[in-house]
Design a protein around this motif. Sequence first.
Motif, mmCIF file in Angstrom:
data_model
loop_
_atom_site.group_PDB
_atom_site.id
_atom_site.type_symbol
_atom_site.label_atom_id
_atom_site.label_comp_id
_atom_site.label_asym_id
_atom_site.label_seq_id
_atom_site.Cartn_x
_atom_site.Cartn_y
_atom_site.Cartn_z
ATOM 1 N N LEU A 230 49.093 -33.980 39.696
ATOM 2 C CA LEU A 230 47.819 -34.017 40.420
ATOM 3 C C LEU A 230 47.818 -35.077 41.519
ATOM 4 O O LEU A 230 46.894 -35.104 42.349
ATOM 5 N N SER A 231 48.829 -35.939 41.536
ATOM 6 C CA SER A 231 48.928 -36.918 42.626
ATOM 7 C C SER A 231 49.403 -36.268 43.923
ATOM 8 O O SER A 231 49.270 -36.856 44.997
ATOM 9 N N GLN A 232 49.944 -35.054 43.826
ATOM 10 C CA GLN A 232 50.387 -34.330 45.013
ATOM 11 C C GLN A 232 49.197 -33.609 45.642
ATOM 12 O O GLN A 232 48.259 -33.222 44.949
ATOM 13 N N PRO A 233 49.220 -33.408 46.947
ATOM 14 C CA PRO A 233 48.075 -32.774 47.628
ATOM 15 C C PRO A 233 47.879 -31.321 47.206
ATOM 16 O O PRO A 233 48.842 -30.595 46.947
ATOM 17 N N TYR B 110 42.379 -27.003 36.603
ATOM 18 C CA TYR B 110 42.065 -28.428 36.517
ATOM 19 C C TYR B 110 42.612 -29.133 37.756
ATOM 20 O O TYR B 110 43.749 -28.883 38.183
ATOM 21 N N THR B 111 41.814 -30.034 38.298
ATOM 22 C CA THR B 111 42.241 -30.819 39.448
ATOM 23 C C THR B 111 41.466 -32.130 39.458
ATOM 24 O O THR B 111 40.579 -32.346 38.624
ATOM 25 N N LYS B 112 41.786 -33.002 40.396
ATOM 26 C CA LYS B 112 41.063 -34.258 40.504
ATOM 27 C C LYS B 112 39.632 -34.002 40.975
ATOM 28 O O LYS B 112 39.357 -33.033 41.676
ATOM 29 N N TYR B 113 38.746 -34.916 40.609
ATOM 30 C CA TYR B 113 37.328 -34.764 40.945
ATOM 31 C C TYR B 113 37.126 -34.681 42.455
ATOM 32 O O TYR B 113 36.368 -33.821 42.945
ATOM 33 N N SER B 114 37.800 -35.539 43.203
ATOM 34 C CA SER B 114 37.649 -35.532 44.659
ATOM 35 C C SER B 114 38.150 -34.226 45.255
ATOM 36 O O SER B 114 37.580 -33.709 46.227
ATOM 37 N N ILE C 286 49.548 -24.278 42.250
ATOM 38 C CA ILE C 286 49.709 -24.492 40.808
ATOM 39 C C ILE C 286 51.004 -25.265 40.575
ATOM 40 O O ILE C 286 52.088 -24.813 40.953
ATOM 41 N N ARG C 287 50.890 -26.419 39.928
ATOM 42 C CA ARG C 287 52.081 -27.253 39.713
ATOM 43 C C ARG C 287 52.335 -27.553 38.239
ATOM 44 O O ARG C 287 53.348 -28.167 37.912
#
Length: 378
Positions: free
Chosen positions: A134-137, A188-192, A171-172
Motif C-alpha cells: 500500500l506504500s506504492q501509488p 482495501y487501500t489507504k484512507y487518503s 491490485i498488488r
Amino acid sequence: MIWIAIRMLTGDAQKFYGLVFGIAFSTLLITQQLTIFVNLIERGASGVYNESSADVWVMDTVSRTTEVNFPMPSTALDKVRAVPGVEWAVPHLRAAASVRTATGDLEGVSVVGVDDATLIGLPRAMVEGSTDVLSQPDSVIIDDVGVTNMFEDGQDPIGQRLELNDQRAVIRAIGDAIPSFTSQVTLYTKYSQALRYVPGTRNRLTFVLVGATDGVSAQQLTDRIEADTGLRARTRDEFAQDGIDFIIQNTGIPLNFGITVALGFVVGVAIVGLTFSLFIRDNIKQFGALKAIGVTNGKIRRMVGAQAALVGLIGYGLGILGTVMFIHAFSGVPTFKGFYIPWQVPLVSLMAVTVILALTGWLALRNVLKTEPASVFR
C-alpha cells in the motif's frame, strides 16, 4: 431382555434400515440447515471480525452496521481522541463504488480505507503479498473471495489494473478476509487513497476505530465517548451482534430456514413413526408372548426404549457425519468459506431426535401395552 429387543429390531432388516434412514435424514437436514443459517447471519458481522485491533467502533448516531452507515465530519476523529481512556483512534472509511476491469466488465465493490500510518483495518492475514504494497501509488488489496468473483479461469489478479470511479487502481496483494453477507468484492487501500476513489461528499469519515488504554474496559470507554462526543460507540462484540441482528430483523432468512428445519422434524416424525408402528404391529405376537410368560409392562417399555435408543444413536451419528462431509466438501467454494458447525447445533439436533423418538416410541408402545397375553394363543 434388552438383548432380545435388539435382536427383534435388527432381525427385520428392512424396517431397521428404514428407521435409521429416517433419523439420519432428519438429523442431516436439521443440522445442515441450522449450520448454514448460523454461518450466514454471522456474515453480517464480517466487517468487524476482519478488523481485530479495535476495542471500540465509533460512528454517527444513525449508523447500524459496517454496511449500513452514515458518514461523519472529519472533526469527529479529534473529538474521539480527546476522550480520556483513548489510547489511539484512527479513521476508517467504508463505501460502495463501481469498478471497470481491463476486459470492460463492470463490478460493484466495497472500498475500505484504512489508517495511512498504522494500516489498522486490514485483514489479519494475507493470501498473497504483504500489507507493505500500500506504500506504492494507486495500490489496493483485494479479498480472496473477490478474486473468485472478479477474475475467472484462474487469472492472476496481481498487477491487474482497474478503473475505480474514473481513478486508476492496481491490485498488488490478496487478503484473507471473511466474506460479507452479499459476498461483494472488497478492495482495501489507504484512507487518503480511498478518499479519491469514493465519490466526494461533504462528510467522508465512516467510522473511528479506537483502542482503550490499560485499566479501561471497552464498555467504560464507549460510555465516555458517547457522553463526551454525542456519537454512537459500540464495543467490538456489540457491533458484531448489531450486524447479525440487522440481518435477522430485516430479511426473511430466519423464517425460511425455520420452515426447512420444521419440515425436517415433521418428515422425521412421519418416517420414523410409520416405520416404528409397522415394526411393532408385525411383532405384536412376540410382545404378547413375552407378556404371557410374565414380562411386565415396565420391561416392555425398557425394551422399546432400547430399540429407539439404538436407532437414534446410529441415525444421529450418520446425520452428523453427513453434515461434516457436506461442509468439508464445499469448503473450497467461496460462498461457504469459513463455515463451521457450532457446538450448539448438534445439541439442538440431538434434542430434536430425542423428541422424535420419544413421540413415535410412545405412539407405537400404546399398542403393545394394550395387547392381552391371551391373544397370542388365539
